[in-house]
Design a protein around this motif. Structure first.
Motif, PDB file in Angstrom:
ATOM      1  N   SER A   1       0.813  -1.218   0.000  1.00 19.04           N
ATOM      2  CA  SER A   1       0.000   0.000   0.000  1.00 19.04           C
ATOM      3  C   SER A   1       0.842   1.262   0.000  1.00 19.04           C
ATOM      4  O   SER A   1       0.319   2.351  -0.216  1.00 19.04           O
ATOM      5  CB  SER A   1      -0.929   0.002   1.229  1.00 19.04           C
ATOM      6  OG  SER A   1      -0.173   0.108   2.426  1.00 19.04           O
TER       7      SER A   1
ATOM      8  N   THR B   1       2.737  -2.840  -6.211  1.00 20.97           N
ATOM      9  CA  THR B   1       1.905  -1.902  -5.460  1.00 20.97           C
ATOM     10  C   THR B   1       0.462  -2.362  -5.513  1.00 20.97           C
ATOM     11  O   THR B   1       0.132  -3.345  -6.197  1.00 20.97           O
ATOM     12  CB  THR B   1       2.011  -0.483  -6.039  1.00 20.97           C
ATOM     13  OG1 THR B   1       1.448  -0.479  -7.365  1.00 20.97           O
ATOM     14  CG2 THR B   1       3.461  -0.026  -6.137  1.00 20.97           C
ATOM     15  N   GLU B   2      -0.394  -1.642  -4.827  1.00 20.61           N
ATOM     16  CA  GLU B   2      -1.812  -2.022  -4.826  1.00 20.61           C
ATOM     17  C   GLU B   2      -2.436  -1.873  -6.198  1.00 20.61           C
ATOM     18  O   GLU B   2      -3.369  -2.606  -6.541  1.00 20.61           O
ATOM     19  CB  GLU B   2      -2.576  -1.137  -3.831  1.00 20.61           C
ATOM     20  CG  GLU B   2      -2.371  -1.512  -2.383  1.00 20.61           C
ATOM     21  CD  GLU B   2      -3.232  -0.687  -1.451  1.00 20.61           C
ATOM     22  OE1 GLU B   2      -3.639  -1.239  -0.410  1.00 20.61           O
ATOM     23  OE2 GLU B   2      -3.493   0.487  -1.761  1.00 20.61           O
ATOM     24  N   THR B   3      -1.926  -0.956  -6.998  1.00 24.71           N
ATOM     25  CA  THR B   3      -2.565  -0.665  -8.289  1.00 24.71           C
ATOM     26  C   THR B   3      -1.710  -1.043  -9.483  1.00 24.71           C
ATOM     27  O   THR B   3      -2.077  -0.729 -10.611  1.00 24.71           O
ATOM     28  CB  THR B   3      -2.899   0.832  -8.379  1.00 24.71           C
ATOM     29  OG1 THR B   3      -1.689   1.597  -8.213  1.00 24.71           O
ATOM     30  CG2 THR B   3      -3.890   1.231  -7.307  1.00 24.71           C
ATOM     31  N   GLY B   4      -0.559  -1.676  -9.287  1.00 21.22           N
ATOM     32  CA  GLY B   4       0.276  -2.023 -10.427  1.00 21.22           C
ATOM     33  C   GLY B   4       1.657  -2.465 -10.001  1.00 21.22           C
ATOM     34  O   GLY B   4       1.818  -3.220  -9.035  1.00 21.22           O
TER      35      GLY B   4
ATOM     36  N   LYS C   1       0.527   1.019 -14.222  1.00 19.23           N
ATOM     37  CA  LYS C   1      -0.748   0.645 -13.617  1.00 19.23           C
ATOM     38  C   LYS C   1      -1.190  -0.716 -14.139  1.00 19.23           C
ATOM     39  O   LYS C   1      -0.962  -1.066 -15.302  1.00 19.23           O
ATOM     40  CB  LYS C   1      -1.821   1.691 -13.939  1.00 19.23           C
ATOM     41  CG  LYS C   1      -1.518   3.080 -13.388  1.00 19.23           C
ATOM     42  CD  LYS C   1      -1.450   3.085 -11.867  1.00 19.23           C
ATOM     43  CE  LYS C   1      -1.231   4.492 -11.321  1.00 19.23           C
ATOM     44  NZ  LYS C   1      -1.098   4.496  -9.851  1.00 19.23           N
TER      45      LYS C   1
END
Length: 614
Positions: free
Chosen positions: A422, A441-444, A603
């Motif tokens: 996060s 990461t949380e998004t990519g 992403k």
């Protein structure tokens, strides 16, 4: 041998009063340099008239036609002849030439344009009938009735027909059109609440819209951000830092791009003083000084900065085209620009430009090979795991490959691992080619250049230590004497306290000479005379000098390069995660010492799009 003076004839020179037509043509030579100058003057008049929408039509690069239409307050029929008289204006009363709140104030533009072209003005004030007047080559016609709903239309045809010699110096239609577009864009940035439409009506075809910007709404920064996105592009808006700072009676606001979003030339630097677009060398030098620690010499920052102050603190009447200004205290706006930009860049932390990721995705995107014949459904996590085991049972054996390896991370609780993902730069998952860290990461995902990132971290640490402990100076056994002019010497000695803090000690030595007694120890053997002359040249050009600091920080940069993690070194998971955490906590860690990015963030949605999963 006596030489004949070509400026004095045999007859005694006689002083003559020039006629009005000659005076206007001379004034036009100063005010109207090219079609873009005429567009600038006419659009500024429209803005001063309170227009909310301004239309500009040009033909053949503005040489044969310039038409500016606005919905401003207009002019009464009785005012039209007066508007074409020199030094007739409604914007000032002449009592105070410093307290100026409008673009125009001299009353020279319209008579100058009428002296060198065919000018027609049609205008209407609310409650009165519309009227028009023509002037051609300085010959003014009578005021006549006209048809117009609101505002003013100024039409200029055959620019410089009355001065054919000027036409020979015009550039191509394309170059002149580009100059006009640049002028309109600058004025559009200065007035976000005003709508602008620029059209090319050359030839017999349909008019071509060259630039269009609708009026922006919202507060100051929302409107400005929207207008800059329209003028400079969405990429600038995505990678721009908001600037808002005040020092004494001057406010600086606007947007400046991240160092990783830079240009190869200083073509995207826009500075405005009290809403007026200016090309000021001193202010441009301040912008470069704010970025000099983050960009190499061949890269230039992108910014749109606005300085607002009391009009009495700045003189806008120092240049015929009003493109240069002079501040009462030149050091105040310069220092404000440097400090505000550096503060904003420091607050940006590790942030890097989104264009880096876009370029990466573009390089990864395969060439199209025809229409896709099916759309693959996205399988569940369990289905993917089972498929991988069935298709490649020996895949895990590649973990020790020299080109890429999976990190054997120590056993950590799931909660801690999720917390690391996060964080902005995520949790390390592997290392590629012993140089690039792969983090999730949380998004990519994030790809980090370990050498460039650690080099920046070491460099920032060295700079911090230097700021805390000062720069050590080495005394010269025999002081170096540098001969300068008295003006250069006085200018240099004003900077002496600042130079002393950087380890360079100078003293007056009589006349125009200075004695160099100490130089920065970190520079080693240095040519003190050459360095002093470089400082003097920079002072003359920009009003300030970064020479000594730039040389010191160049040494620190080289030290940081040699003291950082080298490419080819294998890193353990805890080392990679420690590097990521330090990057998140260190200002300017998003770019290396040369302005290149230290990491790329991709992403998940973009990655899936590459594989046709969306």
């Amino acid at each position: 041998m006596a030489q004949v003076n070509p400026n004095i004839g045999e007859d005694h020179p006689v002083i003559r009063q020039l006629d009005e037509a000659a005076i206007n043509r001379i004034a036009a030579g100063e005010v109207v340099e090219r079609p873009a100058s005429a567009v600038k003057e006419l659009v500024e008049n429209a803005i001063d008239a309170g227009a909310l929408r301004i239309g500009i039509d040009i033909a053949d690069g503005g040489k044969t036609l310039i038409r500016v239409t606005d919905d401003g307050c207009g002019m009464a029929p009785d005012d039209l002849p007066l508007a074409l008289s020199r030094h007739a204006t409604s914007k000032i009363d002449g009592s105070d030439l410093l307290n100026i709140h409008t673009f125009g104030f001299r009353g020279e533009a319209l008579p100058s344009l009428g002296a060198v072209g065919r000018l027609t003005i049609t205008s209407r004030v609310a409650g009165l009938d519309a009227a028009a007047i023509k002037v051609s080559g300085g010959d003014m016609g009578a005021v006549r009735p006209a048809a117009l709903n609101k505002g003013t239309v100024v039409e200029l045809r055959d620019l410089f027909y009355a001065t054919p010699a000027r036409l020979k110096f015009m550039r191509t239609d394309r170059a002149e059109s580009q100059a006009i577009t640049d002028v309109v864009k600058r004025l559009a940035m200065a007035e976000p609440s005003v709508g602008f439409t620029l059209r090319d009506v050359s030839g017999d075809g349909e008019p071509r819209v060259v630039f269009r910007a609708d009026p922006e709404s919202g507060d100051l920064f929302d409107a400005l951000h929207g207008r800059l996105a329209r003028v400079l592009g969405r990429e600038f808006a995505e990678n721009a830092l908001r600037i808002d700072a005040t020092r004494e009676d001057i406010r600086l606001f606007g947007y400046a791009a991240l160092p990783t979003y830079s240009r190869g030339a200083a073509v995207a630097q826009y500075i405005f003083v009290n809403g007026r677009p200016v090309r000021d060398k001193m202010l441009g030098g301040a912008l470069r000084a704010a970025y000099f620690d983050f960009l190499s010499r061949d890269r230039h920052p992108v910014a749109a900065l606005f300085l607002d102050c009391d009009p009495t603190l700045v003189d806008v009447n120092v240049h015929p085209a009003k493109s240069e200004v002079r501040f009462r205290d030149a050091g105040l706006p310069r220092g404000l620009i440097v400090s505000a930009l550096r503060h904003a860049l420091a607050e940006a932390g590790h942030r890097a430009s989104t264009t880096v990721a876009h370029a990466t995705l573009g390089a990864m995107r395969p060439e199209p090979s025809g229409a896709r014949v099916y759309q693959m459904d996205r399988p569940s996590h369990a289905a993917r795991t089972a498929a991988y085991v069935a298709q490649s049972p020996g895949f895990s054996e590649m973990g020790n490959s020299y080109s890429a390896r999976v990190v054997d991370a120590p056993e950590t609780p799931i909660a801690e691992e999720t917390a690391a993902e996060s964080l902005p730069l995520g949790a390390a998952r592997g290392q590629v080619h012993e140089n690039y860290i792969i983090a999730q990461t949380e998004t990519g995902m994030v790809i980090v250049d370990q050498h460039a990132a650690h080099e920046r971290l070491v460099y920032e640490k060295l700079k911090r230590q230097m700021a805390e402990n000062g720069v050590a100076a080495q005394a010269l056994l025999i002081p170096e004497i540098v001969e300068l002019t008295e003006a250069e010497c006085a200018q240099l000695l004003e900077l002496a306290p600042d130079l002393a803090r950087l380890g360079l000690t100078i003293e007056p030595f009589g006349g125009g000479s200075v004695a160099v007694r100490e130089t920065p120890a970190i520079l080693g053997m240095v040519d003190a005379v050459a360095m002093i002359r470089d400082i003097v040249d920079e002072l003359s050009d920009l009003g300030n000098s970064q020479t000594v600091q730039a040389r010191i920080e160049a040494i620190l940069s080289r030290v940081a390069c040699h003291g950082s993690i080298r490419s080819g070194r294998r890193m353990r998971a805890e080392e990679m995660n420690a590097l990521l955490r330090e990057m998140e906590a260190t200002p300017h860690s998003g770019q290396c010492n040369h302005g290149r990015p230290t990491y790329v963030e991709l992403k998940l949605a973009d990655i899936e799009r590459l594989f046709g999963r969306t």
